[in-house]
Structure formats: C-alpha cells, structure tokens
Design an enzyme around this catalytic site. Structure first.
Site, short mmCIF file in Angstrom:
data_model
loop_
_atom_site.label_atom_id
_atom_site.label_comp_id
_atom_site.label_asym_id
_atom_site.label_seq_id
_atom_site.Cartn_x
_atom_site.Cartn_y
_atom_site.Cartn_z
N GLY C 31 -23.85 -15.65 2.32
CA GLY C 31 -24.36 -14.41 2.90
C GLY C 31 -25.56 -14.59 3.79
O GLY C 31 -25.95 -13.67 4.49
N CYS C 240 3.92 3.19 5.60
CA CYS C 240 4.17 2.62 6.94
C CYS C 240 5.50 3.14 7.46
O CYS C 240 6.50 3.16 6.75
CB CYS C 240 4.19 1.09 6.86
SG CYS C 240 4.75 0.31 8.39
N CYS C 243 7.97 -0.25 7.67
CA CYS C 243 8.40 -1.01 6.50
C CYS C 243 8.24 -0.23 5.20
O CYS C 243 8.60 -0.70 4.13
CB CYS C 243 7.63 -2.33 6.41
SG CYS C 243 5.92 -2.15 5.86
N CYS C 265 1.86 -0.48 9.78
CA CYS C 265 0.94 -1.49 9.28
C CYS C 265 0.18 -2.12 10.45
O CYS C 265 0.78 -2.46 11.47
CB CYS C 265 1.71 -2.63 8.58
SG CYS C 265 2.53 -2.14 7.07
N CYS C 271 4.13 -6.52 7.93
CA CYS C 271 5.14 -5.51 8.21
C CYS C 271 6.49 -6.18 8.49
O CYS C 271 7.53 -5.79 7.95
CB CYS C 271 4.70 -4.68 9.42
SG CYS C 271 5.51 -3.07 9.55
#
Lengths: 256, 227, 285
Positions: C31, C240, C243, C265, C271
C-alpha cells in the site's frame, strides 16, 4: 499546581534578526493570556514556536500532557506533537481560510478533528457537529454548506467550532478578531469568553487590539523587538503600565 | 479582612521625560469583617489610587496589601484573579462589559464564575435587578445602550450578586435618585450584616454617615505631608 | 516476430532493474507509494504508461500476456498495449483470464478469481487517495507516514451529507493491512472485495505521477466506511443481456436512437466464456 504550559527561554532568530528572545512564562489551567505588541514585535513568532509550527533556536515548551505529565513538546516526536495538535491543542488562525477546508462542508470541517481521532459513526459525528454549530451560533441548517458561502464572522466561528469540538485544553489564537467588523468582533468575543469559562480552557491570544485583551485575557504580556518588556495582570498592565513602551502603547489607543 | 501595611505608590512617566511622581507613602489601614470604612480627602488626594491598588490594577511600589490572607503586592496574576473572583468585589463607577451581552447575564456572571448553576445565578440577578428598579423589559438587552443611572444600577447589581467577603465601592450612590439610593444603602447594610469588610468612597455625606463605621483621610498618606 | 531493434520488453535492463526494485519495495510495504523514475514511453500519459512500465519490468519470455481496458480485451487501448508487447517482447498473448500469467488492466478486476502465479498490473492515473482534499504532496506524504487518515473519512462524510449515502462508486479508498490508505485505481467499488485476500500479485503503476505500489498475495484490504454506513459493493440490477450472468459488473450499451439499451458484462472474456458454455441472456441473438 502544575502549569498547563511552561515556556522556558524560547528564542528564535532569523539570521541576525531577533524573532523573539528568551521568553519564559507559566500558564495555568483556565488562564487566558494575551500577547500584545506592534507588528514585528515577535508575538506571532512566539506563538508559532509554542504551537509547534516553527522550531525555536533555544528553549523549552513544556506541556502537561494527560498521559505522561509535563513533556517538552519541542523534543517530542512529530507524531506525538501532531497528535497534541489534533486533541489537546487548538489553533485559531486570523484568516479563517487558513484554518478551514474551504471545499468541505461546515459539518465536514467540524467533524474532521473527530474523525482524525478515530470517530467512525456518521450519525454521532453529525450530531456533534450540529451541536457545535449551535454553540457558535450558526444555524444547523447550514451544516452542509461550504464555508465559502459564509460571512467572515461565521467563518471565524466555524473555525472555532472546528477547533473546540475535540475538547482541547489549550487554544492558541492569532488575532482571532482581526479583519472583522466591530459588531461582529463583539459577538465573537462574547462567544469566546463563554466557551473559555464553560470549558475551563486555557488560551494564549496574540493581538494588537488592547480592547480584545481587556475583555478576554486574565494576564498580559507586552512584546517589543522580540523581547517581553512587561507582563502581569491585564488591567494592571493597561491601567498602570510600568514600561515606557507599554505607556506609549496604552496612551496611543483612540478613545471612543 | 483587608489589611494595608506601609503601602507606597510612584508613577514614572517615561514618555514625559521620565518624570517620577510619588503619590503615596506609608499607607496603612485595616478593615475588619462587618466593618465599612470610608476613604476621604480632597479630590486628587489619592482615594481612587488607593482603591485601585487594593483591587490590584495599580501596582504598589512597596508595602503589603492583604486581602483574605493573600498579599496582592506579591501575588501571581492567577492568585489575584482568584481573590477577585471569590473574595474581593469591586463596584466601580463605570460599567465595562462585552457589548451585546444581555443585562441578566452581565449581572449573573460573577455567580457563574464561582460555579453557581445558570438558573440559580439568574434568579439572584432577577431579584437584584427588580430591587434596583431596572424595568424587566430591559433585562434581555445589553446595558451598553442604557442611561448613565441605569448602567450604574446594573453595575451595582453585578457587584452585589456574589456575597464577597470583601468589597470596594467607588461612589455607589452617585447619580441615583432617592429611592434607588435607599436600595443601595440597604444592600451595603446587608453586606455588612453578613460580615463583609467594605472600603468605600462616598461623596454623598449623608450616605457615608449612615453606612460607614470609620473614615480614613487618605491625604495623611500623601508624601508631600510626610516630607 | 520480435522487433530486434528493441531490447526485450522495450525498456533497457537498467530501467527494468530500477522498476523491479520499486516493485519489490512496494511488495515489502503493501500500500505504500514507492517513487520511481518513470520513463517516457511511446504513448501519451493517461494511456497507461505506468502500467506498461510495470508490465515491461515483470514480463519474461515465457509469460502469457492479457490486457483489458474497462474489462474488455478488444478496445483500442487494450489492443495497442497488447500489440506493443507482442512486438517488443515477443511474448504470447491471450484474452483468456485463466491462461494469462500477467494481466494489465485499466479500471477493472477480472470476474474470474485470480490464482497464485498470476500478476495483475493496474494502470493508475492518480495514486494519492488524499490528493483531492490535500493538494500538497509534502503534507500527504507526512499524513501517510504518521497514519493521519481522518481526512479520508471527511471525503466519505461529505458524500453521505450530500447524497445520503457514500456515493463514491469507483477509486473507493481502502486500508491495506491496517496501515496504508490506498487508492485502488479507478476500479468500480464492485471490484473492491476482490482486492482482498487475492492469491495473485497486484501491482499498481502511475507513470505521470511516478509512483508504484503493490499488494502481495493474500493481503488484507478493507474498504473504508462508517459504522452506520458500512461499505457495500455495488450490485447490478439486471442480469447480463448476453450471457445472463447475475454476478458480474455490467456496462450499459445504447442500442438504437429510440433509447433502446442493454446491459452486458464489462468483462468480455467472462461473458464469452459463459456464452460458449451455453448460457444465454434475454438480448442474446
């Protein structure tokens, strides 16, 4: 009784020029001390040295911390000193925009110090911010407004709320009423006086306005060319000044 | 309660050629509890100067000024402030307040300063204000806009709000009408009765005769005479 | 078909060493923003120069490289970066998430969970999460070093005050291993939970700002929030259209001038893989 703040021999030079020289005093809990002097007398330098904004060349600034008792804040680690600055100390700038985040709402400005010490409950933070806005006489309905939409007096009161929300024990003020209309000044002075009494605050107020110190300060320190030329009870210094410079200062005030 | 020993006072005027003016020498007086002492003497003899030295806003160059057991000549500012808050009251001729503060709060403030709860302090303030005939409609206003006589009465109400063991009164009955003068003399008598030690300046001779037990002519402390 | 005029992966070896040192330091201090000497790349700032330099430094000849932009393998940015490394490093490329060893991404984390051995490289525009509230770099560095993060919550507070909820929906700040507050790059907050406890190495490169930071595998990453306004990853309202997936991050696609639209997607590989397996949404042809 242990002094809340004990300043010992604080000296700051700017090259050959003296900022402030060998300043010492003790401030006890609940005391309000004024520092007066003309521009360039070293009063702001002294304030900045005490508040940790500037490193003096010599001296000690001993603060009676809650956990460890008296500690020299100048030799403290920076995290410790900054923590003091967020908790037990507060600093009210002359220009509110130096002490506020102008792009953050009034509530966010007040809440920042709470969040900085770990407050993580939005509802609580907001409730405390609302409470403080009311205490400094800002309508709670303005909580989500940015300080840019506030008048000068309101900004200054918001700055005070932001500083006092964490219940500090020592407040440094640099010309807190400077640049405000006289009527707005009066309101601010009354507010400060009430807060100082109700919260048992100690305060150090730098100003060139003798009327301000007479109303707010228990004690007075007069500075000239970096040196303290006279100190004592406020009305004693103002009514019976002993030093030539203080006499000149007091006699120079226009009477209304 | 109030005890002065050999107090002296000098003014040095640095900006007027460093002139030194010795205005008082060997001032000695003592006021017991329940006693009221009037300072007398011609104008300029030093009555007000002595009063201000006892209150601590004039610095004494020598001697001791003991109030409630503390020598104010030697005391730290915070000690003097504590004495002023708890022990020594002062009714001056001029009201000095933060503008905008309501009269009721101005009068209640000395009580708030010694920790009396707000309601109780305001009750006492109301009683004093009505006793001194300040119309109730003015209580919520700042006294800065009041007439001279009204300001004087507000000042007296404020001075008598807290039961100080020692009090300084500077012309408390000046510019008051007969009725209010009676009220003030009554307040002074009450204060004496509860044991307050009082030092006052009264140009009003009749008032002085009624409330004062003794008179001290301050001109006998003036250095000119001593010399 | 490596262009022999270039060193492997475009950057010279010394530069790659410098970047690897920054990456290793970043992995050692999860970080923390490590400064590095960002190079001029043959593409403008804002087009992923930070990510490209990190990818160049970690690619080996055996790697299989995938690039996505907003989840898609077939957008301009993704295509040009992919071909850049095909030409300068000669590495194999793929669009299949599970087959890739290094994935460079802009604004998304793939839907398919990443695995050990994979490296996800983020393109980062502004690495400093405190920047919009505190413009001074000297001050933000001090705030990081002293762990003074109250300001970050001020931003979230402002969100709730203004919108009634935390309206920050992308670049949602996180705290890493209880220490550094980090900007996860402008990924949707939908992806935030995937940052945490991830088996893959996650590297973040900001070219213009000259910063690299990193999350080693299985790092604790917590999205900042309030007790009474807890973090919630966004959820799609629709399956979606192609899909039928109900667990993926969707893009809204306008399909005609009459306001017709569909939700698909954003992760094209996810997808397509689902469609190949026989899943169909309501808008599928």
């Amino acid at each position: 009784m242990t002094p809340l703040l004990s300043v010992q021999g604080v000296t700051k030079r700017y090259g050959a020029h003296i900022g402030c020289a060998d300043v010492s005093f003790d401030l006890y809990p609940g005391e309000v001390m004024g520092i007066v002097g003309e521009s360039g007398s070293g009063k702001s330098t002294l304030l900045n040295c005490m508040a940790g904004h500037m490193a003096p060349d010599a001296g000690k600034v001993v603060f009676d911390t809650r956990t460890d008792g008296p500690r020299d804040t100048l030799t403290m680690s920076e995290p410790e000193r900054r923590m003091l600055g967020r908790t037990d100390w507060a600093f009210v700038h002359q220009h509110a925009r130096d002490g506020l985040r102008m792009g953050v709402s009034a509530g966010g400005n007040v809440g920042e110090r709470l969040m900085a010490v770990g407050a993580r409950h939005y509802g609580d933070i907001r409730a405390r911010a609302t409470d403080w806005l009311e205490r400094v006489e800002i309508a709670p309905g303005r909580i989500d407004d940015r300080p840019t939409t506030f008048s000068g007096g309101m900004q200054q009161r918001l700055q005070i709320a932001r500083n006092l929300v964490t219940g500090p024990r020592l407040v440094f003020m640099d010309e807190p009423t400077g640049g405000l209309d006289v009527s707005v000044q009066a309101r601010l002075l009354d507010l400060l006086r009430g807060l100082v009494r109700d919260m048992g605050l100690s305060a150090i107020i730098v100003t060139h306005d003798l009327a301000v110190v007479r109303l707010l300060a228990d004690r007075l320190m007069v500075m000239k060319s970096g040196h303290v030329v006279e100190a004592g009870l406020t009305d004693r210094v103002l009514d019976d000044p002993q030093h030539a410079y203080t006499q000149l200062l007091v006699s120079s005030v226009l009477q209304v | 309660m109030i005890d002065l020993q050999n107090v002296s006072k000098t003014f040095t005027l640095h900006n007027q050629g460093g002139a030194t003016i010795r205005v008082m020498d060997g001032a000695t007086l003592s006021v017991a509890q329940g006693e009221c002492v009037a300072l007398t003497g011609a104008s300029g003899a030093g009555k007000s100067t002595l009063m201000r030295m006892i209150y601590g806003n004039y610095m004494a160059q020598g001697g001791a000024i003991r109030v409630g057991g503390v020598d104010l000549v030697q005391a730290e500012p915070r000690e003097i402030i504590r004495i002023r808050r708890e022990v020594l009251g002062y009714v001056s001729q001029f009201l000095r307040v933060v503008p905008r503060v309501p009269t009721l709060d101005v009068v209640a403030e000395p009580l708030r300063a010694v920790g009396v709860p707000r309601d109780e302090a305001q009750d006492r303030a109301r009683a004093l204000l009505s006793q001194l005939n300040i119309p109730e409609r003015l209580w919520s206003l700042s006294p800065t806009t009041f007439s001279g006589g009204e300001q004087q009465r507000v000042n007296i109400a404020r001075g008598f709000a807290h039961a100080y063991p020692a009090m300084l009164l500077d012309e408390p009955t000046a510019s008051l009408d007969a009725a209010n003068r009676e009220v003030v003399l009554g307040l002074i008598a009450e204060a004496k009765a509860r044991g307050a030690a009082i030092v006052g300046i009264f140009h009003d001779e009749a008032a002085r005769d009624r409330v004062c037990d003794r008179e001290i002519d301050v001109s006998r402390f003036s250095p000119a005479r001593a010399a | 078909m490596t262009d022999q005029a270039y060193n492997f992966a475009y950057l010279d070896e010394q530069t790659k060493r410098m970047i690897r040192r920054a990456i290793l330091k970043g992995l050692a201090i999860p970080g923390y923003q490590v400064p590095f000497a960002s190079r001029e790349m043959p593409m403008p700032y804002g087009w992923g120069t930070g990510g490209v330099q990190v990818s160049a430094a970690v690619l080996t000849p055996d790697d299989r490289f995938k690039v996505i932009d907003q989840g898609a393998d077939d957008t301009t940015n993704a295509v040009s970066i992919r071909s850049f490394f095909e030409r300068t490093a000669g590495v194999a490329t793929t669009t299949v998430t599970t087959e890739a060893t290094v994935i460079q991404t802009r604004h998304r984390i793939p839907e398919v969970p990443l695995a050990e051995g994979q490296i996800l490289v983020y393109q980062v525009p502004i690495p400093e999460p405190l920047r919009f509230l505190e413009p001074r770099e000297s001050e933000t560095r001090k705030m990081h070093s002293l762990e003074e993060y109250g300001l970050m919550h001020v931003k979230l507070y402002e969100d709730i005050a203004r919108h009634g909820h935390i309206a920050t929906s992308y670049a949602y700040p996180v705290k890493v291993e209880g220490r550094y507050v980090m900007d996860p790059s402008p990924i949707p907050k939908f992806d935030n939970p995937k940052l945490a406890d991830c088996p893959a190495i996650q590297l973040f490169g900001a070219g213009r700002e000259q910063r690299i930071y990193a999350l080693p595998p299985y790092t604790q990453v917590v999205s900042l929030d309030f007790e009474d306004h807890p973090f919630e990853a966004s959820r799609a309202d629709h399956p979606c259209g192609l899909c039928g997936a109900v667990d993926s991050y969707l893009d809204e696609v306008i399909t005609d001038d009459a306001g017709g639209r569909m939700f698909v997607c954003s992760d094209t590989d996810y997808c397509e893989t689902r469609q190949a397996a026989g899943h169909r949404g309501k808008d599928a042809a």
